[in-house]
Design a protein around this motif. Sequence first.
Motif, mmCIF file in Angstrom:
data_model
loop_
_atom_site.group_PDB
_atom_site.id
_atom_site.type_symbol
_atom_site.label_atom_id
_atom_site.label_comp_id
_atom_site.label_asym_id
_atom_site.label_seq_id
_atom_site.Cartn_x
_atom_site.Cartn_y
_atom_site.Cartn_z
ATOM 1 N N TYR A 320 -27.852 -27.498 -24.647
ATOM 2 C CA TYR A 320 -27.115 -26.446 -25.362
ATOM 3 C C TYR A 320 -25.683 -26.381 -24.854
ATOM 4 C CZ TYR A 320 -25.480 -21.693 -26.442
ATOM 5 O OH TYR A 320 -24.738 -20.614 -26.859
ATOM 6 N N HIS A 321 -24.745 -26.097 -25.763
ATOM 7 C CA HIS A 321 -23.385 -25.769 -25.338
ATOM 8 C C HIS A 321 -22.748 -24.888 -26.401
ATOM 9 C CE1 HIS A 321 -20.585 -27.996 -28.008
ATOM 10 N NE2 HIS A 321 -21.634 -28.778 -28.215
ATOM 11 N N ASP A 322 -21.734 -24.125 -25.988
ATOM 12 C CA ASP A 322 -21.061 -23.233 -26.943
ATOM 13 C C ASP A 322 -19.550 -23.456 -26.942
ATOM 14 O OD1 ASP A 322 -20.271 -22.099 -24.559
ATOM 15 O OD2 ASP A 322 -20.902 -20.063 -25.065
ATOM 16 N N ARG A 323 -19.131 -24.699 -26.721
ATOM 17 C CA ARG A 323 -17.700 -25.007 -26.675
ATOM 18 C C ARG A 323 -17.056 -25.012 -28.061
ATOM 19 N NH1 ARG A 323 -15.980 -27.166 -21.691
ATOM 20 N NH2 ARG A 323 -17.536 -26.655 -20.121
ATOM 21 N N TRP A 330 -29.332 -29.361 -29.168
ATOM 22 C CA TRP A 330 -30.033 -30.583 -29.551
ATOM 23 C C TRP A 330 -31.408 -30.534 -28.906
ATOM 24 C CZ3 TRP A 330 -32.441 -34.725 -27.202
ATOM 25 C CH2 TRP A 330 -32.774 -35.803 -28.046
ATOM 26 N N VAL A 331 -32.453 -30.748 -29.716
ATOM 27 C CA VAL A 331 -33.835 -30.641 -29.250
ATOM 28 C C VAL A 331 -34.538 -31.961 -29.480
ATOM 29 C CG1 VAL A 331 -36.003 -29.376 -29.424
ATOM 30 C CG2 VAL A 331 -33.836 -28.189 -29.857
ATOM 31 N N ASP A 332 -35.028 -32.547 -28.423
ATOM 32 C CA ASP A 332 -35.739 -33.818 -28.508
ATOM 33 C C ASP A 332 -36.999 -33.642 -29.358
ATOM 34 O OD1 ASP A 332 -36.447 -36.418 -28.082
ATOM 35 O OD2 ASP A 332 -37.115 -36.138 -26.005
ATOM 36 N N GLU A 337 -31.274 -35.837 -36.091
ATOM 37 C CA GLU A 337 -30.471 -36.973 -35.705
ATOM 38 C C GLU A 337 -30.003 -36.784 -34.269
ATOM 39 O OE1 GLU A 337 -27.273 -37.182 -38.423
ATOM 40 O OE2 GLU A 337 -28.532 -37.499 -40.192
ATOM 41 N N VAL A 338 -29.437 -37.853 -33.728
ATOM 42 C CA VAL A 338 -28.869 -37.747 -32.382
ATOM 43 C C VAL A 338 -27.487 -37.101 -32.515
ATOM 44 C CG1 VAL A 338 -28.298 -38.971 -30.265
ATOM 45 C CG2 VAL A 338 -30.148 -39.787 -31.711
ATOM 46 N N ALA A 339 -27.502 -35.825 -32.851
ATOM 47 C CA ALA A 339 -26.267 -35.071 -33.061
ATOM 48 C C ALA A 339 -26.565 -33.595 -32.853
ATOM 49 C CB ALA A 339 -25.729 -35.313 -34.471
ATOM 50 N N TRP A 340 -25.545 -32.859 -32.497
ATOM 51 C CA TRP A 340 -25.702 -31.431 -32.263
ATOM 52 C C TRP A 340 -26.057 -30.715 -33.564
ATOM 53 C CZ3 TRP A 340 -25.983 -29.851 -27.433
ATOM 54 C CH2 TRP A 340 -25.332 -30.576 -26.439
ATOM 55 N N GLN A 341 -26.864 -29.674 -33.428
ATOM 56 C CA GLN A 341 -27.181 -28.781 -34.533
ATOM 57 C C GLN A 341 -26.631 -27.399 -34.224
ATOM 58 O OE1 GLN A 341 -31.666 -29.742 -34.466
ATOM 59 N NE2 GLN A 341 -31.302 -28.918 -36.518
ATOM 60 N N SER A 342 -26.311 -26.653 -35.253
ATOM 61 C CA SER A 342 -25.955 -25.249 -35.061
ATOM 62 C C SER A 342 -27.165 -24.487 -34.539
ATOM 63 C CB SER A 342 -25.488 -24.636 -36.382
ATOM 64 O OG SER A 342 -25.438 -23.220 -36.272
ATOM 65 N N ILE A 343 -26.925 -23.591 -33.595
ATOM 66 C CA ILE A 343 -28.028 -22.767 -33.100
ATOM 67 C C ILE A 343 -28.572 -21.873 -34.203
ATOM 68 C CG2 ILE A 343 -26.703 -20.779 -32.285
ATOM 69 C CD1 ILE A 343 -28.509 -20.836 -29.770
ATOM 70 N N ASN A 344 -27.772 -21.666 -35.264
ATOM 71 C CA ASN A 344 -28.251 -20.863 -36.382
ATOM 72 C C ASN A 344 -29.468 -21.489 -37.059
ATOM 73 O OD1 ASN A 344 -26.146 -18.899 -36.184
ATOM 74 N ND2 ASN A 344 -24.752 -20.399 -37.074
#
Length: 368
Positions: A320-323, A330-332, A337-344
């Motif tokens: 997790y990051h909020d930058r 990102w959850v294994d 995909e191997v990419a960040w998702q919105s926490i929403n």
Amino acid sequence: MSETVTRREALKLGAAAGVLAGAARRAAAATGPKPIRFGFIGVGGRGTGLLQQALAHEGVEVTAICDINEAHLNRGIDLVRKARGNEPAGHSAGPTDYRRLLTRDDVDAVLIATPMQLHGRMAADSLRAGKHVLSEVAAAVTVDECLDLVRAQKESGRTYMLAENVCYYRANLIVLNMIEQGLFGELTYAECGYVHDCRSLLFNGDGSLTWRGELARQESGNWYPTHSLGPVAQWLGINRGDRLVSLVSRSSPAVGVKDYATKRFGADHPTTKLPWRGDSNTSLLSTERGRVIELRFDTSSARPHPTTTYFTLQGATASYHDREAVPSIWVDGKSKEVAWQSINDYAAEYEHPLWKRWAEEASKTGHG
């Protein structure tokens, strides 16, 4: 209210510690014959804001106020009079007059919003006087004060709460619920920081130092860690299954405050000759279970102000990051995909019970 989480929303609509404490007070009032009777110690800018929040709660009465600045004191008394019709007792006879407030039988609890250097002593005195305490951050400024505060709470049996509002920002609560539900697996590493250009808050109009200025001049290292470390401590279960055991810390040279003071007050002003401490501090903390926390603090460097805190969390199965504008995860095995998702994308499933219960009230609090 919005169903999405943004950095700006987190700052504006954080479920602040003042609201959480208000919730506790209302719950207590609902089960007993009388509301909680509060004494306020310190009603400057921050204390006045918290006083206004307290007056919005039916389960709270404000029976006494203490501030050595009579203008602040009278403003606070007037706010109570207009909101409730009663006039709280006023205490303004010097820096120890808060102790007279503590002798009052019509004060069940105190809210401390004085300069930070006074929090530890005032909180310990309040607990020993039999009062519950809600204290602004930080809790204390020396190790001895911290230890005495712990002793005072144990001796008195009264409730002590540190008013750390960042723990209750919506995104931080979602992450906490994810951790408790096992989404992150074993946690290993966190980054956090309070990086906020506060140089204008170090000085009064004539160039003399505010309480923040005194701390920036006298203390090296990280003297304001709780906004950043608070949520991480909750996530890692500090003192609830793990504990901090060591740290190393380094500070940069001090150039930012002197540069600001020179531009604002002139090169010949005495303020520019003061021996300021380092601008930016980084600490590495380790826990008993071997986790590592990177903690940064900088209130003296020139920078824009879209936010004040940042967070990164690493677990065995999620990161997790909020930058960015929207906090990301990102959850294994769950992220497509191997990419960040919105926490929403996960908010509906992992919204924290505290936010579900108090979101509407939190949206009215502003800074908290």
